[in-house]
Design a protein around this motif. Sequence first.
Motif, mmCIF file in Angstrom:
data_model
loop_
_atom_site.group_PDB
_atom_site.id
_atom_site.type_symbol
_atom_site.label_atom_id
_atom_site.label_comp_id
_atom_site.label_asym_id
_atom_site.label_seq_id
_atom_site.Cartn_x
_atom_site.Cartn_y
_atom_site.Cartn_z
ATOM 1 N N TYR A 26 0.791 -1.238 0.000
ATOM 2 C CA TYR A 26 0.000 0.000 0.000
ATOM 3 C C TYR A 26 0.824 1.290 0.000
ATOM 4 O O TYR A 26 0.795 2.056 0.948
ATOM 5 C CB TYR A 26 -0.993 -0.027 1.177
ATOM 6 C CG TYR A 26 -1.896 -1.244 1.103
ATOM 7 C CD1 TYR A 26 -3.068 -1.214 0.352
ATOM 8 C CD2 TYR A 26 -1.530 -2.439 1.722
ATOM 9 C CE1 TYR A 26 -3.870 -2.340 0.244
ATOM 10 C CE2 TYR A 26 -2.329 -3.575 1.616
ATOM 11 C CZ TYR A 26 -3.488 -3.520 0.879
ATOM 12 O OH TYR A 26 -4.277 -4.639 0.761
ATOM 13 N N PHE A 34 -5.607 -0.854 -5.297
ATOM 14 C CA PHE A 34 -6.576 -1.523 -4.427
ATOM 15 C C PHE A 34 -7.985 -0.952 -4.628
ATOM 16 O O PHE A 34 -8.967 -1.696 -4.599
ATOM 17 C CB PHE A 34 -6.150 -1.471 -2.952
ATOM 18 C CG PHE A 34 -7.065 -2.280 -2.068
ATOM 19 C CD1 PHE A 34 -7.299 -3.630 -2.345
ATOM 20 C CD2 PHE A 34 -7.720 -1.714 -0.996
ATOM 21 C CE1 PHE A 34 -8.173 -4.397 -1.571
ATOM 22 C CE2 PHE A 34 -8.591 -2.463 -0.211
ATOM 23 C CZ PHE A 34 -8.815 -3.805 -0.501
ATOM 24 N N ILE A 37 -9.202 -2.702 -7.544
ATOM 25 C CA ILE A 37 -9.579 -4.080 -7.190
ATOM 26 C C ILE A 37 -10.986 -4.105 -6.592
ATOM 27 O O ILE A 37 -11.821 -4.942 -6.939
ATOM 28 C CB ILE A 37 -8.541 -4.684 -6.205
ATOM 29 C CG1 ILE A 37 -7.248 -5.011 -6.949
ATOM 30 C CG2 ILE A 37 -9.096 -5.930 -5.495
ATOM 31 C CD1 ILE A 37 -6.106 -5.501 -6.072
ATOM 32 N N TYR A 43 -14.143 -9.160 -7.670
ATOM 33 C CA TYR A 43 -13.831 -8.951 -6.241
ATOM 34 C C TYR A 43 -15.144 -8.674 -5.488
ATOM 35 O O TYR A 43 -15.504 -7.543 -5.218
ATOM 36 C CB TYR A 43 -12.822 -7.812 -6.067
ATOM 37 C CG TYR A 43 -12.167 -7.813 -4.697
ATOM 38 C CD1 TYR A 43 -11.227 -8.778 -4.352
ATOM 39 C CD2 TYR A 43 -12.525 -6.874 -3.739
ATOM 40 C CE1 TYR A 43 -10.649 -8.803 -3.095
ATOM 41 C CE2 TYR A 43 -11.949 -6.885 -2.474
ATOM 42 C CZ TYR A 43 -11.011 -7.858 -2.171
ATOM 43 O OH TYR A 43 -10.439 -7.873 -0.902
ATOM 44 N N LEU A 45 -15.959 -9.156 -2.430
ATOM 45 C CA LEU A 45 -15.923 -8.859 -0.985
ATOM 46 C C LEU A 45 -16.506 -7.473 -0.656
ATOM 47 O O LEU A 45 -17.325 -7.342 0.266
ATOM 48 C CB LEU A 45 -14.483 -8.917 -0.439
ATOM 49 C CG LEU A 45 -13.823 -10.281 -0.297
ATOM 50 C CD1 LEU A 45 -13.298 -10.765 -1.637
ATOM 51 C CD2 LEU A 45 -12.697 -10.251 0.719
ATOM 52 N N SER A 155 -12.530 -7.648 5.666
ATOM 53 C CA SER A 155 -11.726 -8.867 5.769
ATOM 54 C C SER A 155 -10.242 -8.547 5.899
ATOM 55 O O SER A 155 -9.389 -9.339 5.493
ATOM 56 C CB SER A 155 -11.958 -9.803 4.560
ATOM 57 O OG SER A 155 -11.697 -11.139 4.946
ATOM 58 N N ASN A 156 -9.951 -7.396 6.496
ATOM 59 C CA ASN A 156 -8.542 -7.047 6.714
ATOM 60 C C ASN A 156 -7.858 -8.041 7.646
ATOM 61 O O ASN A 156 -6.660 -8.296 7.511
ATOM 62 C CB ASN A 156 -8.428 -5.633 7.281
ATOM 63 C CG ASN A 156 -8.615 -4.583 6.202
ATOM 64 O OD1 ASN A 156 -8.268 -4.805 5.041
ATOM 65 N ND2 ASN A 156 -9.195 -3.458 6.559
ATOM 66 N N ASN A 159 -5.754 -10.943 6.137
ATOM 67 C CA ASN A 159 -4.368 -10.841 5.667
ATOM 68 C C ASN A 159 -3.347 -11.203 6.739
ATOM 69 O O ASN A 159 -2.135 -11.183 6.484
ATOM 70 C CB ASN A 159 -4.085 -9.454 5.080
ATOM 71 C CG ASN A 159 -4.900 -9.161 3.833
ATOM 72 O OD1 ASN A 159 -5.531 -8.125 3.719
ATOM 73 N ND2 ASN A 159 -4.917 -10.091 2.883
ATOM 74 N N PHE A 209 -0.971 -5.239 -8.808
ATOM 75 C CA PHE A 209 -0.965 -4.936 -7.365
ATOM 76 C C PHE A 209 0.197 -5.679 -6.681
ATOM 77 O O PHE A 209 0.928 -5.113 -5.872
ATOM 78 C CB PHE A 209 -2.313 -5.389 -6.807
ATOM 79 C CG PHE A 209 -2.608 -5.083 -5.375
ATOM 80 C CD1 PHE A 209 -2.558 -3.785 -4.886
ATOM 81 C CD2 PHE A 209 -3.002 -6.101 -4.508
ATOM 82 C CE1 PHE A 209 -2.880 -3.507 -3.564
ATOM 83 C CE2 PHE A 209 -3.335 -5.829 -3.184
ATOM 84 C CZ PHE A 209 -3.269 -4.530 -2.719
ATOM 85 N N GLU A 275 1.010 -12.871 -0.346
ATOM 86 C CA GLU A 275 -0.143 -12.491 0.478
ATOM 87 C C GLU A 275 -0.954 -13.712 0.876
ATOM 88 O O GLU A 275 -1.096 -14.655 0.106
ATOM 89 C CB GLU A 275 -1.052 -11.529 -0.315
ATOM 90 C CG GLU A 275 -2.191 -10.956 0.522
ATOM 91 C CD GLU A 275 -3.027 -9.927 -0.224
ATOM 92 O OE1 GLU A 275 -3.379 -8.912 0.378
ATOM 93 O OE2 GLU A 275 -3.317 -10.148 -1.423
ATOM 94 N N SER A 277 -4.841 -14.552 2.249
ATOM 95 C CA SER A 277 -6.187 -13.999 2.459
ATOM 96 C C SER A 277 -7.060 -15.109 3.030
ATOM 97 O O SER A 277 -7.633 -15.909 2.294
ATOM 98 C CB SER A 277 -6.789 -13.493 1.153
ATOM 99 O OG SER A 277 -5.997 -12.468 0.599
HETATM 100 C C1 AVI Z 1 -7.257 -5.871 2.019
HETATM 101 N N1 AVI Z 1 -7.467 -7.294 1.853
HETATM 102 C C2 AVI Z 1 -8.569 -7.770 2.678
HETATM 103 C C3 AVI Z 1 -7.537 -7.752 0.458
HETATM 104 C C4 AVI Z 1 -7.810 -9.274 0.386
HETATM 105 O O1 AVI Z 1 -8.822 -9.650 -0.192
HETATM 106 O O2 AVI Z 1 -7.018 -10.036 0.934
HETATM 107 C C5 AVI Z 1 -6.286 -7.408 -0.302
HETATM 108 C C6 AVI Z 1 -6.296 -7.939 -1.705
HETATM 109 N N2 AVI Z 1 -5.335 -8.638 -2.273
HETATM 110 C C7 AVI Z 1 -5.643 -8.932 -3.510
HETATM 111 N N3 AVI Z 1 -6.847 -8.472 -3.744
HETATM 112 C C8 AVI Z 1 -7.256 -7.814 -2.662
#
Ligand code: AVI
Length: 315
Positions: A26, A34, A37, A43, A45, A155-156, A159, A209, A275, A277
């Motif tokens: 970030y 982001f 995204i 996406y 979420l 959903s932070n 991570n 990203f 990462e 998730s």
């Molecule tokens: C911020 N976080 C919850 C996102 C996730 O879904 O893990 C970050 C992200 N990474 C890739 N896409 C979004």
Amino acid sequence: MNENFQKDIDFGLSATNKTLPSKYFYDKIGDALFVEIMNMPEYYLTSAEFDIFKNQHQQLIKALKLEKNDFFELVELGAGDGTKTKQLLKALDDQGYNFKYAPVDISENALEQLKASINNELPTVKIDPKQGDYFNVLGDFKTSSHPIVVLFLGSNIGNFNDSKAKEFIQKLDHNLKTGDKILLGVDLIKPKSIVLPAYDDAQGITKRFNLNLLTRINNELDANFDINTFEHKPEYNEEEGIARSFLVSTKDQNIAIKSLDKTFTFKKGEKIHMETSRKYNDQILNTILEGSFLKISDRLTDSQHLFADYILEKH
Ligand code: AVI
């Protein structure tokens, strides 16, 4: 230059299984990616959690057991642009609840923008932004005489790996009083056919990203990553409920990081874990809460049951 950044990159790339901390995604470009995204069709979420805040704010207020006349504080950790939270703030304000909104963020700039937009859109809402590390700020609330509701959305928490999530929950727990609440937004465990595209979008935004962190290392630590020699490869383990993103080297190569005075060797096919998730259900969340005084008191999901906002109460 940020010394922690340098140390963390060195540590991660020196490991047998190379890894880089996703919290460094970030920077300015990463923030903008982001936002892209969050607007992608894959996406789900963000729109799922927005659905809860838009269509079930009354249920949220009820589940949080808020009293109209008793002053309380809504503390949001990492508030972003506050799109979801504004739905709740508006409902509380319209109904005459006595409260203050305290967004907490490390970025002074993000807080200023949020304050300006709340003042503009919801001029009667009291806003008291707090710049700094989450737990330094939360320390001040422990001695407060009024109830606190901590919002940690998007959903932070996903991570963090499970041991880090446990640590985070323990720290939150220590900084809250009996009766205080947490509104915790988590992505729910679901089939791979839904989760994987969210991290592997058709337009390649998630790839950019991830690669942006290599560019950041190039710029800030004087390194020579060629981002064209790394492929983006997300995976999702449906049984565990964990998505992981990797960058994979497409050839044998050496990467020099001048500010570390080091060279890192990559084999063709070697991965960097970028990462984690994690996706949740009641059982996993209860395992994370074990050993704390926080208990699940309620849970709201969006109309498609993709995402949940849990209400945790300190006992
Ligand atoms: C911020 N976080 C919850 C996102 C996730 O879904 O893990 C970050 C992200 N990474 C890739 N896409 C979004």
